[in-house]
Design a protein around this motif. Sequence first.
Motif, PDB file in Angstrom:
ATOM      1  N   THR A  64     141.733  49.706 -18.909  1.00 18.62           N
ATOM      2  CA  THR A  64     141.055  50.646 -18.271  1.00 18.62           C
ATOM      3  C   THR A  64     139.991  50.172 -17.275  1.00 18.62           C
ATOM      4  OG1 THR A  64     139.398  51.011 -19.865  1.00 18.62           O
ATOM      5  CG2 THR A  64     141.365  52.265 -20.208  1.00 18.62           C
ATOM      6  N   LEU A  65     139.547  50.533 -16.391  1.00 17.95           N
ATOM      7  CA  LEU A  65     138.286  50.377 -15.531  1.00 17.95           C
ATOM      8  C   LEU A  65     137.208  49.992 -16.490  1.00 17.95           C
ATOM      9  CD1 LEU A  65     138.254  53.055 -12.881  1.00 17.95           C
ATOM     10  CD2 LEU A  65     139.606  50.914 -12.623  1.00 17.95           C
ATOM     11  N   GLU A  66     137.169  50.364 -17.632  1.00 19.94           N
ATOM     12  CA  GLU A  66     135.901  50.178 -18.433  1.00 19.94           C
ATOM     13  C   GLU A  66     136.420  48.901 -19.453  1.00 19.94           C
ATOM     14  OE1 GLU A  66     137.146  53.233 -18.395  1.00 19.94           O
ATOM     15  OE2 GLU A  66     135.702  54.261 -17.384  1.00 19.94           O
ATOM     16  N   GLY A  86     143.502  53.264  -4.597  1.00 22.01           N
ATOM     17  CA  GLY A  86     142.400  52.163  -4.351  1.00 22.01           C
ATOM     18  C   GLY A  86     141.257  52.750  -3.813  1.00 22.01           C
ATOM     19  N   SER A  87     140.034  52.432  -4.008  1.00 21.64           N
ATOM     20  CA  SER A  87     138.800  53.135  -3.473  1.00 21.64           C
ATOM     21  C   SER A  87     138.867  52.676  -1.889  1.00 21.64           C
ATOM     22  CB  SER A  87     137.509  52.412  -3.955  1.00 21.64           C
ATOM     23  OG  SER A  87     137.584  51.004  -3.828  1.00 21.64           O
ATOM     24  N   TRP A  88     139.485  52.045  -1.433  1.00 21.42           N
ATOM     25  CA  TRP A  88     139.547  51.595  -0.031  1.00 21.42           C
ATOM     26  C   TRP A  88     140.517  52.398   0.696  1.00 21.42           C
ATOM     27  CZ3 TRP A  88     144.607  50.581   0.427  1.00 21.42           C
ATOM     28  CH2 TRP A  88     145.145  49.940  -0.970  1.00 21.42           C
ATOM     29  N   CYS A  89     141.201  53.181  -0.144  1.00 19.03           N
ATOM     30  CA  CYS A  89     142.421  54.059   0.510  1.00 19.03           C
ATOM     31  C   CYS A  89     141.997  55.481   0.996  1.00 19.03           C
ATOM     32  CB  CYS A  89     143.455  53.983  -0.601  1.00 19.03           C
ATOM     33  SG  CYS A  89     144.656  55.341  -0.057  1.00 19.03           S
ATOM     34  N   ALA A 122     133.663  47.832 -10.011  1.00 19.33           N
ATOM     35  CA  ALA A 122     132.372  48.470  -9.454  1.00 19.33           C
ATOM     36  C   ALA A 122     132.860  49.535  -8.595  1.00 19.33           C
ATOM     37  CB  ALA A 122     131.333  47.652  -8.938  1.00 19.33           C
ATOM     38  N   ALA A 123     133.735  49.064  -7.589  1.00 18.84           N
ATOM     39  CA  ALA A 123     133.981  50.251  -6.568  1.00 18.84           C
ATOM     40  C   ALA A 123     135.020  51.195  -6.967  1.00 18.84           C
ATOM     41  CB  ALA A 123     134.872  49.479  -5.350  1.00 18.84           C
ATOM     42  N   ALA A 124     135.869  50.678  -8.056  1.00 16.90           N
ATOM     43  CA  ALA A 124     136.688  51.705  -8.806  1.00 16.90           C
ATOM     44  C   ALA A 124     136.103  52.614  -9.653  1.00 16.90           C
ATOM     45  CB  ALA A 124     137.744  51.044  -9.522  1.00 16.90           C
ATOM     46  N   LEU A 125     135.065  52.197 -10.300  1.00 15.32           N
ATOM     47  CA  LEU A 125     134.209  53.018 -11.074  1.00 15.32           C
ATOM     48  C   LEU A 125     133.425  54.125 -10.393  1.00 15.32           C
ATOM     49  CD1 LEU A 125     133.240  50.790 -13.772  1.00 15.32           C
ATOM     50  CD2 LEU A 125     134.413  52.785 -14.327  1.00 15.32           C
ATOM     51  N   ALA A 126     132.803  53.768  -9.029  1.00 16.45           N
ATOM     52  CA  ALA A 126     132.030  54.486  -8.131  1.00 16.45           C
ATOM     53  C   ALA A 126     132.923  55.680  -7.705  1.00 16.45           C
ATOM     54  CB  ALA A 126     131.508  53.595  -7.108  1.00 16.45           C
ATOM     55  N   ASP A 128     135.880  57.010  -9.039  1.00 20.83           N
ATOM     56  CA  ASP A 128     135.880  57.964 -10.056  1.00 20.83           C
ATOM     57  C   ASP A 128     134.722  58.879 -10.362  1.00 20.83           C
ATOM     58  OD1 ASP A 128     138.304  57.112 -10.650  1.00 20.83           O
ATOM     59  OD2 ASP A 128     138.036  56.383 -12.824  1.00 20.83           O
ATOM     60  N   GLU A 129     133.696  58.134 -10.330  1.00 25.24           N
ATOM     61  CA  GLU A 129     132.281  59.000 -10.259  1.00 25.24           C
ATOM     62  C   GLU A 129     132.139  60.110  -8.983  1.00 25.24           C
ATOM     63  OE1 GLU A 129     127.507  58.745 -10.504  1.00 25.24           O
ATOM     64  OE2 GLU A 129     128.703  56.976 -11.412  1.00 25.24           O
ATOM     65  N   ASN A 130     132.347  59.523  -8.053  1.00 26.10           N
ATOM     66  CA  ASN A 130     132.322  60.299  -6.821  1.00 26.10           C
ATOM     67  C   ASN A 130     133.288  61.582  -6.878  1.00 26.10           C
ATOM     68  OD1 ASN A 130     131.145  60.833  -4.004  1.00 26.10           O
ATOM     69  ND2 ASN A 130     133.225  60.156  -3.370  1.00 26.10           N
ATOM     70  N   PHE A 131     134.437  61.383  -7.253  1.00 29.94           N
ATOM     71  CA  PHE A 131     135.559  62.450  -7.107  1.00 29.94           C
ATOM     72  C   PHE A 131     135.546  63.044  -8.571  1.00 29.94           C
ATOM     73  CE2 PHE A 131     136.634  59.685  -3.703  1.00 29.94           C
ATOM     74  CZ  PHE A 131     136.705  60.818  -2.537  1.00 29.94           C
ATOM     75  N   ASP A 132     134.630  62.797  -9.339  1.00 30.43           N
ATOM     76  CA  ASP A 132     134.711  63.574 -10.890  1.00 30.43           C
ATOM     77  C   ASP A 132     136.081  63.254 -11.633  1.00 30.43           C
ATOM     78  OD1 ASP A 132     133.396  64.974 -12.838  1.00 30.43           O
ATOM     79  OD2 ASP A 132     134.172  66.674 -12.231  1.00 30.43           O
ATOM     80  N   ILE A 133     136.589  62.099 -11.639  1.00 30.36           N
ATOM     81  CA  ILE A 133     138.024  61.806 -11.851  1.00 30.36           C
ATOM     82  C   ILE A 133     137.439  61.459 -13.560  1.00 30.36           C
ATOM     83  CG2 ILE A 133     139.940  60.105 -12.256  1.00 30.36           C
ATOM     84  CD1 ILE A 133     139.784  61.634  -9.528  1.00 30.36           C
TER      85      ILE A 133
END
Length: 193
Positions: A64-66, A86-89, A122-126, A128-133
């Motif tokens: 997982t991301l963690e 992807g966070s870039w998508c 770091a980008a992926a976790l950010a 998930d946090e931003n979109f409340d995933i």
Amino acid sequence: MTSHAIRPLAARLLVSVAAVALLAGCSSSTQADETTGGFVAGDGSITVPKPAEREPAPELSGETLEGDPIALSDFAGKTVVVNVWGSWCADCRVEAPAFAALDAETGDDVQFLGINIRDSRAAALAYDENFDIGYPSIFDRTGQAVLGFRDSLPSMAVPTTWVIAPDGTVSARILGSITESTLRGLIEEAGAV
């Protein structure tokens, strides 16, 4: 070498180049670069094979991301929605609220599983946090997990979403972003089989 010998060689080379371009998700109008992980945006097409024609889902696994171990087999017997992102998508950001809403709405009845590719943790976790995933994602920096679908319904774009029926078969594939209502319908169809 004669011109007759060159023609078959050139034809084989042309076919090889075309196959590589297709597998990389390239299109004539868009060049995917390292920023997008070699993928391009999908066209929103949906493929729904008849139940008798469905292929088994691949054995996806990773961290997982963690950093915790996770596998698609952890959710055997459930309808599972697998989403490559992807966070870039840009299209991933468009559909993220629909995924978060449906994950909350369906609760334990449906499992959502992301596959994060070509990203930093770091980008992926950010993201998930931003979109409340709230559901897990396999951290797949190289994009290898996505290749597991090559024998069923391969990915050629980011985002790509697959709906896995409770019997473990791939019941739908969406190339590109998807709306909440369309995804809800595909989930319901998968669970009804």
